[in-house]
Structures are given as C-alpha cells and as structure tokens.
Motif scaffolding. Sequence first.
Motif, PDB file in Angstrom:
ATOM      1  N   TRP A   4      32.957 -20.308  39.238  1.00 37.96           N
ATOM      2  CA  TRP A   4      34.273 -20.489  38.612  1.00 37.96           C
ATOM      3  C   TRP A   4      34.405 -21.879  38.002  1.00 37.96           C
ATOM      4  N   VAL A   5      33.312 -22.391  37.468  1.00 36.30           N
ATOM      5  CA  VAL A   5      33.245 -23.647  36.722  1.00 36.30           C
ATOM      6  C   VAL A   5      33.488 -24.874  37.600  1.00 36.30           C
ATOM      7  N   ILE A   6      34.506 -24.846  38.444  1.00 31.40           N
ATOM      8  CA  ILE A   6      34.889 -26.062  39.170  1.00 31.40           C
ATOM      9  C   ILE A   6      34.183 -26.228  40.511  1.00 31.40           C
ATOM     10  N   PHE A   7      33.682 -25.126  41.086  1.00 30.80           N
ATOM     11  CA  PHE A   7      33.032 -25.216  42.395  1.00 30.80           C
ATOM     12  C   PHE A   7      31.517 -25.316  42.222  1.00 30.80           C
ATOM     13  N   ARG A   8      30.914 -26.222  42.977  1.00 36.13           N
ATOM     14  CA  ARG A   8      29.466 -26.401  42.927  1.00 36.13           C
ATOM     15  C   ARG A   8      28.893 -26.336  44.350  1.00 36.13           C
ATOM     16  N   PHE A   9      27.759 -25.688  44.485  1.00 37.62           N
ATOM     17  CA  PHE A   9      27.121 -25.626  45.797  1.00 37.62           C
ATOM     18  C   PHE A   9      25.610 -25.609  45.623  1.00 37.62           C
ATOM     19  N   SER A  10      24.904 -25.800  46.722  1.00 38.70           N
ATOM     20  CA  SER A  10      23.450 -25.946  46.702  1.00 38.70           C
ATOM     21  C   SER A  10      22.763 -24.716  46.103  1.00 38.70           C
ATOM     22  N   GLY A  11      21.703 -24.990  45.358  1.00 49.51           N
ATOM     23  CA  GLY A  11      20.907 -23.904  44.791  1.00 49.51           C
ATOM     24  C   GLY A  11      19.588 -23.713  45.499  1.00 49.51           C
ATOM     25  N   VAL A  12      19.426 -24.341  46.675  1.00 50.94           N
ATOM     26  CA  VAL A  12      18.136 -24.294  47.370  1.00 50.94           C
ATOM     27  C   VAL A  12      17.740 -22.869  47.734  1.00 50.94           C
ATOM     28  N   GLU A  13      18.680 -22.076  48.269  1.00 51.25           N
ATOM     29  CA  GLU A  13      18.334 -20.716  48.665  1.00 51.25           C
ATOM     30  C   GLU A  13      17.912 -19.878  47.459  1.00 51.25           C
ATOM     31  N   LEU A  14      18.596 -20.076  46.330  1.00 54.04           N
ATOM     32  CA  LEU A  14      18.199 -19.358  45.116  1.00 54.04           C
ATOM     33  C   LEU A  14      16.819 -19.828  44.667  1.00 54.04           C
ATOM     34  N   ALA A  15      16.551 -21.113  44.806  1.00 52.36           N
ATOM     35  CA  ALA A  15      15.223 -21.632  44.455  1.00 52.36           C
ATOM     36  C   ALA A  15      14.145 -20.953  45.291  1.00 52.36           C
ATOM     37  N   TYR A  16      14.386 -20.827  46.592  1.00 52.15           N
ATOM     38  CA  TYR A  16      13.421 -20.136  47.452  1.00 52.15           C
ATOM     39  C   TYR A  16      13.227 -18.694  46.992  1.00 52.15           C
ATOM     40  N   GLN A  17      14.322 -18.042  46.627  1.00 54.31           N
ATOM     41  CA  GLN A  17      14.248 -16.654  46.168  1.00 54.31           C
ATOM     42  C   GLN A  17      13.412 -16.560  44.894  1.00 54.31           C
ATOM     43  N   ILE A  18      13.644 -17.479  43.961  1.00 56.44           N
ATOM     44  CA  ILE A  18      12.885 -17.485  42.709  1.00 56.44           C
ATOM     45  C   ILE A  18      11.395 -17.668  42.987  1.00 56.44           C
ATOM     46  N   LEU A  19      11.068 -18.631  43.836  1.00 55.88           N
ATOM     47  CA  LEU A  19       9.662 -18.909  44.153  1.00 55.88           C
ATOM     48  C   LEU A  19       9.014 -17.727  44.862  1.00 55.88           C
ATOM     49  N   ASP A  20       9.749 -17.086  45.751  1.00 58.45           N
ATOM     50  CA  ASP A  20       9.219 -15.893  46.430  1.00 58.45           C
ATOM     51  C   ASP A  20       8.956 -14.769  45.434  1.00 58.45           C
TER      52      ASP A  20
END
Length: 253
Positions: free
Chosen positions: A71-87
Amino acid sequence: VKKQGVDHPLHAELLIAEAEAQVGLKDYDSAHETLQKFLSQYSGMAVTSEALRLEFEVAEAYLGGAKRRVWVIFRFSGVELAYQILDEISTDHPDSSYAELAIKTKADHLFKTGEHALAEIDYARMLREYPRSRYHQFALRRTADSALASYAGVEYDEAAIIEADERFSDYAVRYPAAAQREGVALIRDSIREMRGEKEFLVGQYYERTRHLSSAVFQYRLVRTQYVDTIAAAKARRRLELLGAAEPVATATP
C-alpha cells in the motif's frame, strides 16, 4: 505491449526489458512480478537466463536490505521472498548457471544471520548436488562450522557436534594443507573436550541419583575414550572418590 498485445513475437523480450528497467529503478517488487509473468509463460527460451539473472539481482537486493512495499506507505523485509526466489531458481532451473550460486547465496546469508542449522542444510545440499563445484572446499568447511555453531551446549543433544566432528574430519582428509593452516586439529580437540564433558555430566547424573554402578561405568568410559581431556581428569577423580579407580589402558592414537 498496449499497442501490439501479448501475442506479439517480441512480447517475451519486452517483459525482460521491462523487468530490467524496473530493477534499474529499484522497483524490485514490480520487477519480480514481471519476471514471474515471463517465467510462467516463456520458461525454456534462450532469454530465460536473462530472467534468472534479474531474479537473482532482485533476491540479492532484498538480502542486502531493500524493503518490500505494501500500500505504498508500508515497508517490510524482503528476506523471505529472497529465499523463495533463490529456492525457485535452484529447484526449477537446476541446469542454469545461477542454480548453484542461488543455493550458496541463501546459505551464506543464513550463516551470516546466525541461522546455522538452516545454513548447514543448504551447504550440505550444495555438496550433494554439485560434488565437483568450485565452491566444494568452502561449502564443506561451512557445513562443519555451521554444525558446530548450532550446538547448543553440553546439556543438549550432541547430534550437531558429532556431525561437526565428522565434517571437520572429512575436510582434513580432503584438504589437509588448508586444514593444517586453519587449525582444524585444534577445533577437533575442542570438540573432544565438549563431548567428554557431556559424557561426564551423564556420570554425574547417575551419581546424583544414586545409580553408582552406572556412574562408575560412565566415568570409566570418559576416562578411556577422552584421554587427556579435562573431562577425563575429572572422571578419574570421581572414580577415586568412589573407590573404583583402576589403571588406565594406553590410549590408541
């Protein structure tokens, strides 16, 4: 795309170009979404390697601290998505030039952030799936370090430290010069000390609960299997106090 539609012969290349532009703008969420569209529709094309390269860049950005947006204003870690991408890269595209590097990148980040048990799993996967890898020595040492770091202490299960000792032993056999330079023998000595201490604590438990014959057996085991350790000296002292001391057999190297 708006003008020609998704059936245009260059649509696949346009998705790659769009994703590259989004990466350049550091809009990693949009880039990942675009690349997922490409991989779901065109995986197997010659330009798939470019899509994997960009996905890898997105994962590295998230591991490096880039935040995801909600929603544009909220930011959170992308580490879990990074792990998913690498997997997904390593599992869905095992023959690509990025597959092995994806496993290593994930394992390195887990190790760096203190997730040693999980890091060991991925390093072990590298050793299993890429036995001739240029990273083989590095991965083997990291599996040993990860196993040792995940050992919680003498009051906990010793599976991790046994695994660590086996890994360090394998490392010393395969890479003797590096092992000598890195002090692997001293590390294995410290592991013997820890294992001896754990076995000594078992003897103390038996003694405390008045199972004296079991305590004597345990102390003798420590004294003979962990010769020249602090635990062996303590076990010898307990045997003397229990009136069960006997000559120590010569240790086999």
